[in-house]
Design a protein around this motif. Structure first.
Motif, PDB file in Angstrom:
ATOM      1  N   LEU A  59      -6.979  -5.194  -1.204  1.00  0.00           N
ATOM      2  CA  LEU A  59      -5.754  -5.638  -2.149  1.00  0.00           C
ATOM      3  C   LEU A  59      -6.013  -7.219  -2.470  1.00  0.00           C
ATOM      4  O   LEU A  59      -6.534  -7.952  -1.724  1.00  0.00           O
ATOM      5  CB  LEU A  59      -4.295  -5.395  -1.488  1.00  0.00           C
ATOM      6  CG  LEU A  59      -4.261  -4.126  -1.244  1.00  0.00           C
ATOM      7  CD1 LEU A  59      -4.635  -3.472   0.429  1.00  0.00           C
ATOM      8  CD2 LEU A  59      -2.489  -3.848  -0.951  1.00  0.00           C
ATOM      9  N   TYR A 112       2.088   1.575  -3.589  1.00  0.00           N
ATOM     10  CA  TYR A 112       0.752   2.205  -4.396  1.00  0.00           C
ATOM     11  C   TYR A 112       0.742   3.647  -4.157  1.00  0.00           C
ATOM     12  O   TYR A 112       0.508   4.365  -4.973  1.00  0.00           O
ATOM     13  CB  TYR A 112      -0.416   1.359  -3.880  1.00  0.00           C
ATOM     14  CG  TYR A 112      -1.758   2.402  -4.052  1.00  0.00           C
ATOM     15  CD1 TYR A 112      -2.316   2.481  -5.367  1.00  0.00           C
ATOM     16  CD2 TYR A 112      -2.265   2.959  -2.929  1.00  0.00           C
ATOM     17  CE1 TYR A 112      -3.562   2.975  -5.545  1.00  0.00           C
ATOM     18  CE2 TYR A 112      -3.366   3.600  -3.191  1.00  0.00           C
ATOM     19  CZ  TYR A 112      -3.967   3.685  -4.415  1.00  0.00           C
ATOM     20  OH  TYR A 112      -5.242   4.439  -4.569  1.00  0.00           O
ATOM     21  N   TYR A 113       0.815   3.928  -2.740  1.00  0.00           N
ATOM     22  CA  TYR A 113       0.379   5.640  -2.606  1.00  0.00           C
ATOM     23  C   TYR A 113       1.638   6.519  -2.957  1.00  0.00           C
ATOM     24  O   TYR A 113       1.330   7.563  -3.281  1.00  0.00           O
ATOM     25  CB  TYR A 113       0.105   5.793  -1.158  1.00  0.00           C
ATOM     26  CG  TYR A 113      -0.883   7.142  -1.019  1.00  0.00           C
ATOM     27  CD1 TYR A 113      -2.308   6.626  -1.243  1.00  0.00           C
ATOM     28  CD2 TYR A 113      -0.365   8.245  -1.035  1.00  0.00           C
ATOM     29  CE1 TYR A 113      -3.214   7.839  -1.199  1.00  0.00           C
ATOM     30  CE2 TYR A 113      -1.070   9.432  -0.967  1.00  0.00           C
ATOM     31  CZ  TYR A 113      -2.645   9.260  -1.120  1.00  0.00           C
ATOM     32  OH  TYR A 113      -3.501  10.241  -1.209  1.00  0.00           O
ATOM     33  N   TYR A 130       0.914  -1.213  -0.079  1.00  0.00           N
ATOM     34  CA  TYR A 130      -0.101   0.003  -0.015  1.00  0.00           C
ATOM     35  C   TYR A 130       1.164   1.222  -0.043  1.00  0.00           C
ATOM     36  O   TYR A 130       0.436   2.606  -0.667  1.00  0.00           O
ATOM     37  CB  TYR A 130      -0.868   0.106   1.126  1.00  0.00           C
ATOM     38  CG  TYR A 130      -1.988   1.310   1.366  1.00  0.00           C
ATOM     39  CD1 TYR A 130      -3.007   1.268   0.304  1.00  0.00           C
ATOM     40  CD2 TYR A 130      -1.388   2.145   2.265  1.00  0.00           C
ATOM     41  CE1 TYR A 130      -3.842   2.382   0.444  1.00  0.00           C
ATOM     42  CE2 TYR A 130      -2.499   3.416   2.001  1.00  0.00           C
ATOM     43  CZ  TYR A 130      -3.604   3.354   1.307  1.00  0.00           C
ATOM     44  OH  TYR A 130      -4.497   4.440   1.356  1.00  0.00           O
ATOM     45  N   ARG A 135      -9.321   0.217  -9.414  1.00  0.00           N
ATOM     46  CA  ARG A 135      -8.642   1.259  -8.860  1.00  0.00           C
ATOM     47  C   ARG A 135      -7.491   1.668  -9.981  1.00  0.00           C
ATOM     48  O   ARG A 135      -7.345   2.998  -9.972  1.00  0.00           O
ATOM     49  CB  ARG A 135      -7.632   0.674  -7.562  1.00  0.00           C
ATOM     50  CG  ARG A 135      -6.795   1.677  -7.052  1.00  0.00           C
ATOM     51  CD  ARG A 135      -7.582   2.576  -6.106  1.00  0.00           C
ATOM     52  NE  ARG A 135      -8.500   3.599  -6.704  1.00  0.00           N
ATOM     53  CZ  ARG A 135      -8.098   4.936  -7.048  1.00  0.00           C
ATOM     54  NH1 ARG A 135      -6.817   5.428  -6.697  1.00  0.00           N
ATOM     55  NH2 ARG A 135      -9.025   5.748  -7.621  1.00  0.00           N
ATOM     56  N   THR A 181      -9.285  -0.131   2.172  1.00  0.00           N
ATOM     57  CA  THR A 181      -8.561  -0.456   0.967  1.00  0.00           C
ATOM     58  C   THR A 181      -8.476  -2.070   0.673  1.00  0.00           C
ATOM     59  O   THR A 181      -8.538  -2.730   1.729  1.00  0.00           O
ATOM     60  CB  THR A 181      -7.220  -0.222   0.974  1.00  0.00           C
ATOM     61  OG1 THR A 181      -7.064   1.357   0.823  1.00  0.00           O
ATOM     62  CG2 THR A 181      -6.435  -0.409  -0.538  1.00  0.00           C
ATOM     63  N   VAL A 228      -3.393  -2.998  -5.181  1.00  0.00           N
ATOM     64  CA  VAL A 228      -4.792  -2.187  -4.564  1.00  0.00           C
ATOM     65  C   VAL A 228      -5.717  -2.673  -5.650  1.00  0.00           C
ATOM     66  O   VAL A 228      -5.538  -2.072  -6.934  1.00  0.00           O
ATOM     67  CB  VAL A 228      -4.186  -0.736  -4.290  1.00  0.00           C
ATOM     68  CG1 VAL A 228      -5.738  -0.053  -4.186  1.00  0.00           C
ATOM     69  CG2 VAL A 228      -3.502  -0.561  -3.189  1.00  0.00           C
ATOM     70  N   THR A 250     -10.469   1.246  -3.161  1.00  0.00           N
ATOM     71  CA  THR A 250     -10.190   1.905  -1.843  1.00  0.00           C
ATOM     72  C   THR A 250     -11.529   2.868  -1.874  1.00  0.00           C
ATOM     73  O   THR A 250     -11.796   3.580  -2.939  1.00  0.00           O
ATOM     74  CB  THR A 250      -8.911   2.591  -1.868  1.00  0.00           C
ATOM     75  OG1 THR A 250      -8.752   3.380  -0.557  1.00  0.00           O
ATOM     76  CG2 THR A 250      -8.686   3.389  -3.245  1.00  0.00           C
ATOM     77  N   THR A 254      -6.587   2.858   6.675  1.00  0.00           N
ATOM     78  CA  THR A 254      -5.559   3.991   6.899  1.00  0.00           C
ATOM     79  C   THR A 254      -6.204   5.138   7.051  1.00  0.00           C
ATOM     80  O   THR A 254      -7.243   5.368   6.737  1.00  0.00           O
ATOM     81  CB  THR A 254      -4.698   3.754   5.730  1.00  0.00           C
ATOM     82  OG1 THR A 254      -5.339   4.053   4.668  1.00  0.00           O
ATOM     83  CG2 THR A 254      -3.847   2.611   5.462  1.00  0.00           C
ATOM     84  N   TRP A 266       1.118  -7.895  -4.237  1.00  0.00           N
ATOM     85  CA  TRP A 266      -0.111  -7.323  -3.866  1.00  0.00           C
ATOM     86  C   TRP A 266      -0.284  -6.097  -4.524  1.00  0.00           C
ATOM     87  O   TRP A 266       0.506  -5.215  -4.600  1.00  0.00           O
ATOM     88  CB  TRP A 266       0.089  -7.059  -2.244  1.00  0.00           C
ATOM     89  CG  TRP A 266       0.172  -8.236  -1.306  1.00  0.00           C
ATOM     90  CD1 TRP A 266       1.282  -8.997  -0.921  1.00  0.00           C
ATOM     91  CD2 TRP A 266      -1.083  -8.940  -1.039  1.00  0.00           C
ATOM     92  NE1 TRP A 266       0.726  -9.990  -0.084  1.00  0.00           N
ATOM     93  CE2 TRP A 266      -0.769 -10.063  -0.055  1.00  0.00           C
ATOM     94  CE3 TRP A 266      -2.601  -8.755  -1.312  1.00  0.00           C
ATOM     95  CZ2 TRP A 266      -1.538 -10.855   0.555  1.00  0.00           C
ATOM     96  CZ3 TRP A 266      -3.341  -9.752  -0.725  1.00  0.00           C
ATOM     97  CH2 TRP A 266      -3.115 -10.756   0.127  1.00  0.00           C
TER      98      TRP A 266
END
Length: 235
Positions: free
Chosen positions: A209, A114-115, A111, A140, A207, A218, A221, A181, A216
């Motif tokens: 996944l 991803y972010y 994650y 996503r 989120t 996403v 979300t 989160t 992994w």
């Protein structure tokens, strides 16, 4: 992430501050939430926080053992009246609980990676220049592209400090996982066609996944309909 923004951007910030309500049970936009802060809005541009350009688990900070400086990718943001150069992170650091399993740790780090891609797009990096396929899939990833294309059409870019992420919970079930989160945008400013909006809302994101191609990614979300502000986790 160091930013170099001029007085022109700070002046723009004082023109208007838009207000939006909490999120709903819908796909999270790439742009984060909005709210009206009590702090001076110019601080989001003129006094950005310094940021490490390396992942949280990197034990070094500076030259590598060979004596060479570790290269840091940078990007000059578009649509702004003054030059703004940002450092691009490969992973947003997220604190993992000490009792987390290996699978849970892998999900949290996925994650964070991803972010980091989301953050790059928010800062104005073209979607085709980021590696979205390695961190997101299905709905996503499609929505990331759509939001990025909309940002280009509207000349929208985020200016300000790097986002901070607090992990509320993580659950892993085979090749599927879910985590909660809370994101702190640090009073960043969204500038759309020259018009500023402070990005300061702190709410929880849910989120999903899945494992795809051995890693992994996403898949979805959302902001739960009953999401509550979570400022206290950053105090």
């Amino acid at each position: 992430m160091e930013m170099r923004t001029g007085a022109a951007v700070a002046a723009v910030v004082t023109l208007s501050v838009l207000v939006a309500g909490c999120g709903s049970d819908t796909e999270e936009p790439v742009g984060l939430g909005m709210a009206t802060p009590s702090a001076d809005p110019t601080s989001a541009v003129t006094e950005p926080a310094d940021v490490a350009a390396t992942p949280a688990d990197d034990p070094t900070d500076g030259p590598d053992p060979g004596g060479d400086e570790v290269p840091v990718a940078t990007f000059t943001q578009p649509y702004l009246p003054e030059e703004s150069v940002v450092e691009l992170r490969d992973e947003v650091p997220i604190e993992v609980p000490e009792d987390a399993t290996d699978d849970e740790t892998a999900v949290v780090r996925a994650y964070g990676q991803y972010y980091a891609v989301v953050e790059q797009v928010l800062k104005g990096v073209p979607f085709d220049d980021v590696d979205a396929a390695s961190v997101a899939t299905g709905e996503r990833r499609a929505n990331m592209r759509a939001d990025a294309e909309e940002a280009v059409e509207q000349e929208r870019v985020i200016v300000g400090p790097p986002v901070e992420i607090h992990l509320s919970s993580v659950e892993v079930d085979g090749d599927q996982a879910k985590l909660l989160t809370c994101l702190d945008p640090g009073e960043s400013v969204r500038i759309t066609s020259g018009e500023p909006t402070l990005v300061v809302e702190l709410i929880e994101y849910e989120t999903d996944l899945v494992v795809e191609d051995g890693r992994w990614k996403v898949a979805k979300t959302v902001t739960p309909q009953d999401a509550e502000p979570c400022e206290e986790v950053f105090e």
